[in-house]
Write an enzyme that holds these catalytic residues in place. Structure first.
Site, PDB file in Angstrom:
ATOM      1  N   ASP A 135      -1.339 -10.277   9.058  1.00 52.50           N
ATOM      2  CA  ASP A 135      -0.254 -11.213   9.380  1.00 52.50           C
ATOM      3  C   ASP A 135      -0.119 -11.431  10.884  1.00 52.50           C
ATOM      4  OD1 ASP A 135       0.282 -11.521   6.738  1.00 52.50           O
ATOM      5  OD2 ASP A 135       2.228 -10.516   6.755  1.00 52.50           O
TER       6      ASP A 135
ATOM      7  N   SER B 182      -0.072   0.559  -1.311  1.00 52.07           N
ATOM      8  CA  SER B 182       1.123   1.050  -0.632  1.00 52.07           C
ATOM      9  C   SER B 182       0.975   1.002   0.887  1.00 52.07           C
ATOM     10  CB  SER B 182       1.421   2.467  -1.144  1.00 52.07           C
ATOM     11  OG  SER B 182       2.624   2.966  -0.634  1.00 52.07           O
TER      12      SER B 182
ATOM     13  N   LYS C 185       0.764  -2.949  -4.363  1.00 50.05           N
ATOM     14  CA  LYS C 185       1.951  -2.108  -4.557  1.00 50.05           C
ATOM     15  C   LYS C 185       2.903  -2.343  -3.390  1.00 50.05           C
ATOM     16  CE  LYS C 185       3.586   2.650  -5.144  1.00 50.05           C
ATOM     17  NZ  LYS C 185       4.449   2.712  -3.960  1.00 50.05           N
TER      18      LYS C 185
END
Length: 552
Positions: free
Chosen positions: A303, A292, A317
């Protein structure tokens, strides 16, 4: 052209409206059927029906068909829901678990909490809570219910203390608001003490402040790099994840966006403050228990090519939950959206809307995932959690280690050790010496320590298979017997073979008795292989830069 498209759009709208009316009719019919069935059972079933329990069970089974994160909270359980965001609950402040004889015990009273202040110590067996006698058939959950309660209320807990001549003690405990620290440990590591290290346990409302304060303190000590440990962090508030990322990236940077059923409801979350460590070399540790919000932090920093991710693939998740109030002080925690990190990837590993015929679900296979580019053009994938830039193998468990933990042998030995050793020096530097390990080996009774060795089960299956196929000749049987004898080790040899893993378990059980959880986390640092790998990486700045460098 406009005249051609107008009736087509109108037609789509009409179809959608028809589907909505049909859906509402189905819902109304279903609720009517359920009410009728429930009324008939309540009025005519041969035994008395616990109506509240039956309704809660029906709701739970319905939500289980959706996903594991959509949950119903009755008025009795809403404090559990609040704890997810605040990290607070009313209680006594201790971990409890079961001993081998089935008794529930205090296994780790937290520092400066009601249980500790009242005199509870690790290993104390709970015999009675007020007037309720705690027998071996009581579950940990049931005892936890009895210990929890409104801050300011008082309970009397009768305990039995192992290896204490005056073993029966009555503890008067005044419950309080318990707040589990979001950052249970931070400090400096590495050969020159210039690598900062922060463990973050959960993403509550206070998590950004806790991380920020720890980071500020470490920067004042002159750290030259930082490790943020999110291993086994189950997540929490999305907004807290965005704030923590904002400590390391420019203001206005997109961290995550969420999309619900209606694409028009997309929300974009960006950092809102000037970063405090925009250029500090950064590594983030993850494993299969990182989920999460922990994945939002690790994934967005990956990223953005802002941090090197170290460890094992995360849980996967990518679903966002929101709590909604219900009548009679209940609530439902509902999955309302999926989240997408800066590269555009969704890291949800399981599509709960697509189930196998038996109702089970499976992870998205790597062959069906999509490649996305990071800011510098590195390739990352969606559909299965965050894959680390540097993989570090986890500590592998086995049947012996499982038996040690599930049987509580480590905690039982820690009880004996603490009774014999009032002090151990600096608990943060505690190590399991050869003499301590020898004591542990002598403590384990081979007649009580029963565990199935994996190879024995495989050898039994091999014999049965060969016999059923007609290949189990005397010669083959002799070969198998010889192999079994080669593999056979006694318990002492098995314990020696697992020395490093057992050292870790013993430190985790012994040290909190002398310095609480923080000391245990410090003493366990040498066993954190992902941390060791990150520190090694920081010692080679060019290798660190090469991982994050633009792809040619």
């Amino acid at each position: 052209m406009k005249k051609i498209f107008i009736p087509l759009i109108a037609g789509v709208a009409l179809v959608a409206g028809a589907e909505t009316r049909s859906s509402k009719a189905d819902i109304s019919r279903g609720i009517d059927i359920f009410s009728s069935v429930f009324r008939e059972v309540q009025l005519n079933y041969v035994d008395t029906l616990d109506a509240k329990k039956a309704i809660n069970t029906a709701i739970t089974y319905m939500l289980d068909e959706i996903d594991p994160y959509t949950e119903y909270y009755s008025s009795d359980d809403t404090e559990d829901l609040a704890q997810l965001s605040t990290g607070e609950y009313g209680g006594v402040g201790s971990v409890i678990n079961k001993a081998r004889d089935g008794r529930v015990r205090f296994s780790e009273p937290y520092e400066n909490t009601p249980s500790w202040r009242a005199g509870a110590r690790a290993g104390d067996v709970i015999l009675q809570i007020d007037t309720v006698k705690i027998t071996p058939d009581f579950t940990v959950a049931r005892v936890s219910e009895l210990l929890r309660g409104t801050a300011g209320t008082t309970i009397n807990v009768t305990v039995s203390r192992p290896y204490d001549p005056d073993s029966i003690k009555v503890l008067t405990i005044e419950r309080d608001k318990i707040h589990n620290p979001e950052v249970p440990y931070y400090g400096t590591v590495g050969p020159d003490g210039k690598v900062g290290y922060i463990i973050l346990n959960s993403f509550t409302e206070k998590a950004p402040q806790a991380v920020g304060e720890a980071l500020a303190d470490l920067q004042s000590r002159g750290i030259t790099s930082l490790v943020l440990d999110l291993q086994s962090n189950p997540g929490g508030l999305l907004e807290s994840a965005v704030e923590i990322v904002g400590l390391f990236v420019d203001k206005g940077t997109e961290v995550v966006r969420t999309r619900g059923r209606d694409p028009r409801n997309e929300r974009i979350y960006k950092t809102t403050r000037k970063p405090v460590a925009p250029d500090l070399p950064l590594a983030v540790l993850i494993n299969g228990g990182s989920a999460s919000s922990a994945e939002i932090v690790a994934g967005s920093l990956q990223d953005l090519d802002r941090a090197v991710i170290v460890g094992q693939r995360s849980f996967g998740k990518g679903l966002v939950q929101s709590s909604r109030p219900l009548p009679y002080d209940g609530a439902v925690k509902l999955t309302v959206a999926k989240y997408y990190i800066p590269s555009g990837r969704l890291i949800q590993a399981i599509d709960y809307s697509r189930r196998n015929p038996d109702g089970s679900v499976a992870r998205t296979p790597d062959s069906l995932t999509t490649v996305y580019p990071t800011l510098h053009g590195r390739q990352v994938r969606d559909g299965g959690g965050i894959t680390p830039d540097l993989r570090v193998e986890p500590i592998k468990s086995n049947r012996l280690l499982y038996t040690v933990q599930s049987g509580g042998w480590d905690i039982d030995f820690a009880n004996l050790f603490a009774s014999r050793n009032p002090e151990i020096g600096d608990p943060e530097k505690f190590v399991v010496t050869d003499s301590v390990f020898a004591e542990f080996k002598a403590f384990i009774n081979p007649d009580e320590f029963k565990y199935d060795k994996a190879y024995e089960a495989y050898m039994k299956t091999l014999r049965e298979s060969l016999e059923s196929e007609g290949y189990l000749t005397d010669t083959v049987s002799n070969y198998i017997t010889g192999l079994e004898q080669l593999l056979r080790r006694d318990l002492g040899e098995d314990l020696d073979h697992n020395r490093r893993e057992l050292n870790y378990l013993l430190i985790d059980a012994i040290v909190p008795r002398y310095g609480f959880r923080r000391a245990a986390l410090a003493a366990e640092l040498p066993y954190n292989d992902a941390l060791t790998r990150a520190v090694e990486l920081f010692s080679d700045p060019e290798a660190y830069k090469a991982i994050l460098a633009p792809q040619k």
